[in-house]
Design a protein around this motif. Structure first.
Motif, PDB file in Angstrom:
ATOM      1  N   GLU A  86      -3.134  90.819  18.844  1.00 38.82           N
ATOM      2  CA  GLU A  86      -3.682  90.496  17.525  1.00 38.82           C
ATOM      3  C   GLU A  86      -3.165  89.156  17.049  1.00 38.82           C
ATOM      4  N   GLY A  87      -4.029  88.429  16.420  1.00 40.78           N
ATOM      5  CA  GLY A  87      -3.613  87.145  15.853  1.00 40.78           C
ATOM      6  C   GLY A  87      -3.695  85.995  16.839  1.00 40.78           C
ATOM      7  N   VAL A  88      -4.039  86.287  18.087  1.00 42.23           N
ATOM      8  CA  VAL A  88      -4.186  85.219  19.075  1.00 42.23           C
ATOM      9  C   VAL A  88      -5.682  85.004  19.304  1.00 42.23           C
ATOM     10  N   SER A  89      -6.098  83.734  19.274  1.00 42.26           N
ATOM     11  CA  SER A  89      -7.546  83.495  19.331  1.00 42.26           C
ATOM     12  C   SER A  89      -8.021  83.067  20.723  1.00 42.26           C
ATOM     13  N   ALA A  90      -7.212  83.371  21.743  1.00 37.29           N
ATOM     14  CA  ALA A  90      -7.544  82.889  23.082  1.00 37.29           C
ATOM     15  C   ALA A  90      -8.752  83.606  23.681  1.00 37.29           C
ATOM     16  N   ARG A  91      -9.416  82.897  24.582  1.00 37.67           N
ATOM     17  CA  ARG A  91     -10.494  83.537  25.349  1.00 37.67           C
ATOM     18  C   ARG A  91      -9.876  84.192  26.571  1.00 37.67           C
ATOM     19  N   LEU A  92     -10.361  85.372  26.870  1.00 33.95           N
ATOM     20  CA  LEU A  92      -9.793  86.125  27.995  1.00 33.95           C
ATOM     21  C   LEU A  92     -10.803  86.256  29.120  1.00 33.95           C
ATOM     22  N   PHE A  93     -10.370  85.907  30.317  1.00 34.42           N
ATOM     23  CA  PHE A  93     -11.182  86.179  31.504  1.00 34.42           C
ATOM     24  C   PHE A  93     -10.432  87.184  32.378  1.00 34.42           C
ATOM     25  N   ALA A  94     -11.018  88.376  32.481  1.00 31.97           N
ATOM     26  CA  ALA A  94     -10.379  89.389  33.322  1.00 31.97           C
ATOM     27  C   ALA A  94     -10.952  89.261  34.732  1.00 31.97           C
ATOM     28  N   VAL A  95     -10.123  88.817  35.647  1.00 36.91           N
ATOM     29  CA  VAL A  95     -10.557  88.597  37.035  1.00 36.91           C
ATOM     30  C   VAL A  95      -9.902  89.665  37.910  1.00 36.91           C
ATOM     31  N   PRO A  96     -10.665  90.328  38.760  1.00 37.99           N
ATOM     32  CA  PRO A  96     -10.044  91.359  39.613  1.00 37.99           C
ATOM     33  C   PRO A  96      -9.142  90.729  40.671  1.00 37.99           C
ATOM     34  N   ASP A 150      -2.371  75.591  27.333  1.00 34.67           N
ATOM     35  CA  ASP A 150      -3.832  75.632  27.371  1.00 34.67           C
ATOM     36  C   ASP A 150      -4.339  76.832  28.159  1.00 34.67           C
ATOM     37  N   ILE A 151      -3.744  77.037  29.312  1.00 33.21           N
ATOM     38  CA  ILE A 151      -4.210  78.135  30.165  1.00 33.21           C
ATOM     39  C   ILE A 151      -3.031  79.016  30.568  1.00 33.21           C
ATOM     40  N   LEU A 152      -3.191  80.304  30.374  1.00 31.45           N
ATOM     41  CA  LEU A 152      -2.169  81.260  30.789  1.00 31.45           C
ATOM     42  C   LEU A 152      -2.759  82.181  31.848  1.00 31.45           C
ATOM     43  N   VAL A 153      -2.119  82.216  33.003  1.00 28.00           N
ATOM     44  CA  VAL A 153      -2.544  83.142  34.051  1.00 28.00           C
ATOM     45  C   VAL A 153      -1.555  84.309  34.052  1.00 28.00           C
ATOM     46  N   ALA A 154      -2.076  85.526  33.909  1.00 27.24           N
ATOM     47  CA  ALA A 154      -1.185  86.674  33.740  1.00 27.24           C
ATOM     48  C   ALA A 154      -1.398  87.712  34.820  1.00 27.24           C
ATOM     49  N   PHE A 155      -0.291  88.095  35.463  1.00 27.52           N
ATOM     50  CA  PHE A 155      -0.337  89.179  36.448  1.00 27.52           C
ATOM     51  C   PHE A 155      -0.088  90.535  35.773  1.00 27.52           C
ATOM     52  N   ASP A 156       0.363  90.503  34.530  1.00 26.12           N
ATOM     53  CA  ASP A 156       0.577  91.771  33.819  1.00 26.12           C
ATOM     54  C   ASP A 156       0.438  91.559  32.315  1.00 26.12           C
ATOM     55  N   GLN A 157       0.345  92.669  31.594  1.00 28.40           N
ATOM     56  CA  GLN A 157       0.153  92.596  30.141  1.00 28.40           C
ATOM     57  C   GLN A 157       1.378  91.995  29.463  1.00 28.40           C
ATOM     58  N   GLU A 158       2.557  92.271  30.048  1.00 25.57           N
ATOM     59  CA  GLU A 158       3.793  91.727  29.464  1.00 25.57           C
ATOM     60  C   GLU A 158       3.728  90.202  29.363  1.00 25.57           C
ATOM     61  N   ILE A 199      -6.902  82.742  28.641  1.00 25.86           N
ATOM     62  CA  ILE A 199      -6.065  83.630  29.456  1.00 25.86           C
ATOM     63  C   ILE A 199      -6.882  84.073  30.667  1.00 25.86           C
ATOM     64  N   VAL A 200      -6.328  83.881  31.843  1.00 30.46           N
ATOM     65  CA  VAL A 200      -6.935  84.435  33.053  1.00 30.46           C
ATOM     66  C   VAL A 200      -6.015  85.576  33.479  1.00 30.46           C
ATOM     67  N   ALA A 201      -6.517  86.808  33.410  1.00 32.71           N
ATOM     68  CA  ALA A 201      -5.634  87.937  33.682  1.00 32.71           C
ATOM     69  C   ALA A 201      -6.215  88.830  34.755  1.00 32.71           C
ATOM     70  N   ASP A 202      -5.325  89.559  35.403  1.00 34.32           N
ATOM     71  CA  ASP A 202      -5.749  90.501  36.428  1.00 34.32           C
ATOM     72  C   ASP A 202      -6.471  91.671  35.758  1.00 34.32           C
ATOM     73  N   ALA A 203      -7.718  91.919  36.175  1.00 37.80           N
ATOM     74  CA  ALA A 203      -8.497  92.993  35.558  1.00 37.80           C
ATOM     75  C   ALA A 203      -7.844  94.357  35.791  1.00 37.80           C
ATOM     76  N   LYS A 204      -7.002  94.404  36.787  1.00 43.13           N
ATOM     77  CA  LYS A 204      -6.365  95.668  37.198  1.00 43.13           C
ATOM     78  C   LYS A 204      -5.690  96.399  36.035  1.00 43.13           C
ATOM     79  N   PHE A 205      -5.060  95.647  35.131  1.00 44.68           N
ATOM     80  CA  PHE A 205      -4.308  96.314  34.057  1.00 44.68           C
ATOM     81  C   PHE A 205      -5.065  96.301  32.727  1.00 44.68           C
ATOM     82  N   SER A 206      -6.376  96.107  32.790  1.00 46.11           N
ATOM     83  CA  SER A 206      -7.218  96.087  31.591  1.00 46.11           C
ATOM     84  C   SER A 206      -6.566  95.271  30.473  1.00 46.11           C
ATOM     85  N   PRO A 207      -6.467  93.958  30.706  1.00 48.03           N
ATOM     86  CA  PRO A 207      -5.728  93.109  29.765  1.00 48.03           C
ATOM     87  C   PRO A 207      -6.357  93.070  28.370  1.00 48.03           C
ATOM     88  N   THR A 208      -5.493  92.936  27.385  1.00 44.36           N
ATOM     89  CA  THR A 208      -5.983  92.760  26.014  1.00 44.36           C
ATOM     90  C   THR A 208      -5.281  91.558  25.387  1.00 44.36           C
TER      91      THR A 208
END
Lengths: 288, 578
Positions: B104-114, B69-77, B92-101
């Motif tokens: 393609e084909g994934v319909s998740a909502r992305l929150f870029a948090v610094p 349901d929720i993925l927290v990402a410290f990097d794009q990998e 997806i909650v991702a670190d804004a530092k690496f300008s997460p994207t």
């Protein structure tokens, strides 16, 4: 108080007549009596090989384990019941080839165990192959052209591994050997006693006469100070390891049992095993 | 409101993935949720992708979920590797530092948090974990004060200033993400939990706990993944009970030292994984031959050789049963739940002394390392039984006689005395021996002694040697498994039942001696048998065939890619079978 006779049983050793190991057995029995032990207070843990059979020839608790592992077993016994006197023993193949890793680490660990190696420079029970203690050029069934590997110096290794008690003796010198074993037992920590114990069947080079000619007794050096680590190392090297007596003893270092935080001062084997409900609940509470 | 949710944190090994998981799950546990964790990690210290996944539920769960349901990402990998696992509408909650994207084909909502920026602003990038977990917590709409309490507990001993900073990091992470999302996400609102804090631990800790409760006071061990946590737990605890842990030079020393200590009367264990167990085999033979109790834990991982040290597998069973040369009595038991890790250890120490044999407790990596909620462990069911250990005084021995340590008795178990006891002197040797322990090559004695030792375990059955999850006489499929797979199967069964598929399910817990008579009734009545295991050759299925037959009914489902079964895989395999 038990006499040395009470450390005898009626098991007939399967050693060859004239084997050096007979004297080692007698020395252990005498030393045990001399330090005031009762047979049940002694545990002799041995490895595999001719000399490994020794635990079965002494009237004491004994465990004849697997090849090269007398030391870890002996250390387990001591940890479980530090009130016991624990002697580990075996041959040079057992302790310096297959079990060398344990020997070095038992020395470092410094549990109060006395380790007696019957060093005959050959594999006897398998009928005559080279040992790490065999001299370079020594011809055996496995080295028909002579050994091309360097002879291992257990005394130097023991010193560099941080041994707190290093001694060497000769099975013909029952008096010295008995005294050294007594000192080893009394030493609070690990003691290594390497004993030249000739194999009369397979080693025709390192014979009784050969040892008598080649060994130097430290008694010849009245100024020798066995508490001096550098002097000890020098003497071992000067004599190419062919010396007998107490070579080095460090009385200041505490044994593993004394250093281990929280380790029980009485034999651990004697305490009750059940936890109280309070102790149990306290352990569980940490996982909430 | 939903009753369960899956959350994952990923990044480079060593950058706070573990600690984010720890603080987040600790706080959830305070609210009373049931948790089940899964660690994906590599055999290295720094660097390399790693992730931790937690299943959060209002009812007991024992399996990882198929999706996320929720993925927290410290990097794009982390996003690239894990986004495909997200369910429709995942976040997806991702670190804004690496300008997460979002791939393609994934319909998740992305929150870029610094995440890094906030942490650095507060003084150190180490606080990334607090910002990330704070953001996650806020999205779920959970009460922040509960989280702060957990933070306080984690950092309390470092002083109020540190606590305050971390609380601030949590607050900032929460605030930022809520602003972006416009408040907590309604679709992730969890039903309230029962508020009762559960025990929350990994299997290895349950093993350590069970060992102490079972009277273990010494451990000799050599570090190895995934067993080391057992020694790390015990070195913290055993000194409080007078004992200790010795880190030995290798596993041969670990096993033989444990034999020495058991011989001298202290319940002593060692623990390792495949490579270590291979080294212990000769010692296990010594324990069997000399009838010296010994308890060994094997936390199975991917083999052979170094194999997959940080991955799931159940491939040591054959080695544990057959590994030693010659023939000895032993017990191999495989706990299947975290609670069983605890109770089986207590029983292992009892059996080792009652039968005077080596006991191997075989877990698998997921059971050993997956952090999960654990039922209340019952103090009253812990019993210590030392078998035929002689206490009190012994009569004097006749001259030149020794104590009959290996006395031939009806059930083969002989009285055992400990070194130090007067009139109890006997010999112990791995050489074939007579009743007093003296070496003997007599043919008559040899046969008697072999029978004595091997017959001891004839009727040995541990508690729930075969554990029945679901018995259905008219089931379409009987599912048989071992180790940590049981929970996954139960989850798949729930789905199968909804589809009208009737399944029965048993876990084989005792691998040796094989509990044939307990398993047979289930096999007999089954239409089809599906044996599920994490190895390539079907070791459990082969044990069943060897002991009971049923070759024609057995379908073996094997997974040996290093990951545990997922409920969907079990579901699919069952569907395909019928």
């Amino acid at each position: 108080m038990a006499t040395f006779k009470e450390f005898r049983n009626n098991v007939k050793p399967n050693w060859c007549p004239g084997c050096g190991d007979f004297s080692v057995q007698a020395a252990i029995q005498r030393a045990a009596a001399n330090v005031g032990l009762e047979p049940e207070q002694l545990a002799v843990i041995s490895g595999i090989g001719c000399s490994g059979r020794i635990s079965g020839y002494i009237n004491a608790y004994g465990l004849h384990g697997i090849h090269g592992r007398a030391l870890p077993i002996a250390q387990g016994v001591k940890l479980a019941n530090r009130e016991l006197t624990v002697i580990a023993s075996g041959g040079d193949g057992d302790g310096f080839a297959i079990g060398m890793g344990h020997t070095v680490h038992a020395i470092r660990r410094n549990l109060d165990v006395t380790y007696i190696v019957m060093d005959n420079q050959i594999y006897g029970l398998t009928k005559g192959q080279t040992s790490p203690r065999s001299a370079e050029g020594f011809k055996t069934k496995s080295t028909p052209e002579g050994s091309i590997e360097h002879t291992l110096s257990p005394l130097e290794i023991a010193m560099s591994a941080g041994a707190t008690f290093v001694a060497q003796s000769f099975s013909s010198d029952l008096k010295q050997l008995t005294t050294l074993i007594e000192e080893g037992i009394k030493h609070k920590g690990f003691s290594l006693i390497n004993v030249f114990s000739p194999c009369v069947t397979f080693n025709k080079v390192n014979t009784y006469d050969w040892f008598k000619e080649n060994i130097v007794n430290l008694e010849q050096f009245p100024d020798y100070d066995s508490s001096n680590r550098i002097a000890a190392m020098n003497k071992i090297m000067e004599t190419h390891g062919m010396l007998t007596g107490l070579i080095y003893q460090d009385k200041s270092r505490k044994s593993y049992e004394d250093l281990a935080v929280g380790f029980k001062e009485q034999g651990l084997a004697k305490q009750k095993l059940e936890l109280s409900r309070e102790q149990f609940d306290k352990l569980l509470a940490e996982f909430k | 409101m939903i009753s369960q949710l899956s959350w994952k944190i990923g990044g480079q090994q060593g950058e706070g993935v573990e600690s984010t998981d720890r603080i987040f799950s600790t706080a959830l546990n305070r609210l009373g949720y049931y948790l089940y964790g899964y660690r994906h990690f590599s055999s290295r210290i720094k660097g390399g992708h790693t992730n931790n996944k937690i299943r959060i539920s209002t009812s007991p769960i024992r399996a990882i979920s198929d999706d996320l349901d929720i993925l927290v990402a410290f990097d794009q990998e982390t996003i690239d590797l894990n986004a495909k696992e997200l369910r429709e509408g995942g976040v997806i909650v991702a670190d804004a530092k690496f300008s997460p994207t979002v791939p393609e084909g994934v319909s998740a909502r992305l929150f870029a948090v610094p995440i890094t920026a906030i942490a650095e602003e507060l003084g150190t990038s180490l606080m990334k974990n607090m910002v990330a977990s704070g953001a996650s917590w806020a999205l779920l709409g959970l009460p922040l004060e509960v989280f702060n309490k957990a933070v306080e507990e984690e950092f309390g001993r470092k002083g109020p200033a540190i606590v305050e900073k971390n609380v601030e990091a949590v607050r900032r992470g929460a605030e930022f993400v809520l602003e972006q999302a416009g408040g907590p996400l309604e679709e992730f609102k969890l039903e309230p939990a029962d508020g009762v804090q559960k025990l929350f631990m990994i299997g290895n800790e349950a093993i350590g706990l069970g060992a102490i409760a079972g009277g273990c006071r010494l451990m000799s061990a050599y570090p190895i993944t995934p067993a080391s946590e057992i020694m790390e737990y015990l070195i913290k605890k055993l000194p409080k009970f007078g004992g200790t842990v010795v880190q030995t030079e290798d596993e041969i020393a670990a096993a033989t030292m444990a034999i020495g200590a058991n011989y001298a009367g202290v319940r002593t264990m060692t623990a390792s994984a495949g490579p270590g167990l291979s080294l212990m085999m000769e010692a296990i033979g010594l324990s069997g031959m000399t009838e010296t109790p010994l308890v060994i834990v094997d936390t199975q991982r991917g083999g052979p050789s170094t194999g997959l040290p940080t991955k799931q597998e159940q491939s040591d069973i054959n080695a544990l049963i057959y590994g030693t040369h010659g023939e000895i009595p032993k017990l191999v038991v495989a706990p299947s739940t975290i609670e069983e890790c605890f109770y089986d250890m207590v029983e292992a120490f009892n059996v080792a002394e009652e039968y005077q044999i080596p006991v191997i407790v075989a877990t698998d990596l997921q059971l050993s390392l997956g952090k999960q909620s654990c039922d209340v462990l019952d103090y009253d069911s812990v019993r210590i039984n030392r078998g035929k250990l002689v206490e009190g005084e012994l009569p004097p021995l006749e001259e030149h006689r020794m104590f009959k340590r290996y006395e031939l008795t009806e059930n083969g178990v002989s009285p055992r005395v400990l070194p130090g006891m007067k009139n109890g002197i006997h010999h112990v040797t791995g050489v074939e021996h007579d009743q007093e322990g003296r070496p003997s090559e007599s043919a008559v004695n040899r046969a008697k002694m072999m029978d004595k030792r091997l017959n001891k375990i004839k009727n040995l059955r541990v508690t729930n040697a075969v554990k029945v999850h679901a018995e259905q006489k008219d089931a379409d499929v009987l599912i048989v498994a071992m180790g940590s797979t049981g929970g996954t199967i139960e989850e798949a069964r729930t789905r199968l039942t909804k589809d009208g598929v009737k399944t029965a399910h048993v876990t084989v817990r005792q691998m040796f001696p094989f509990p044939s008579e307990l398993l047979e009734p289930h096999l007999k009545s089954a239409k089809q048998i599906m044996v599920l295991e994490n190895n390539a050759t079907g070791q459990l299925a082969n044990l069943i065939k060897q002991n009971l037959g049923y070759h024609d009914k057995i379908k073996n489902v094997l997974k040996y890619d290093g990951t545990p079964f997922l409920p969907s895989e079990v579901y699919k395999a069952c569907k395909e079978l019928i």
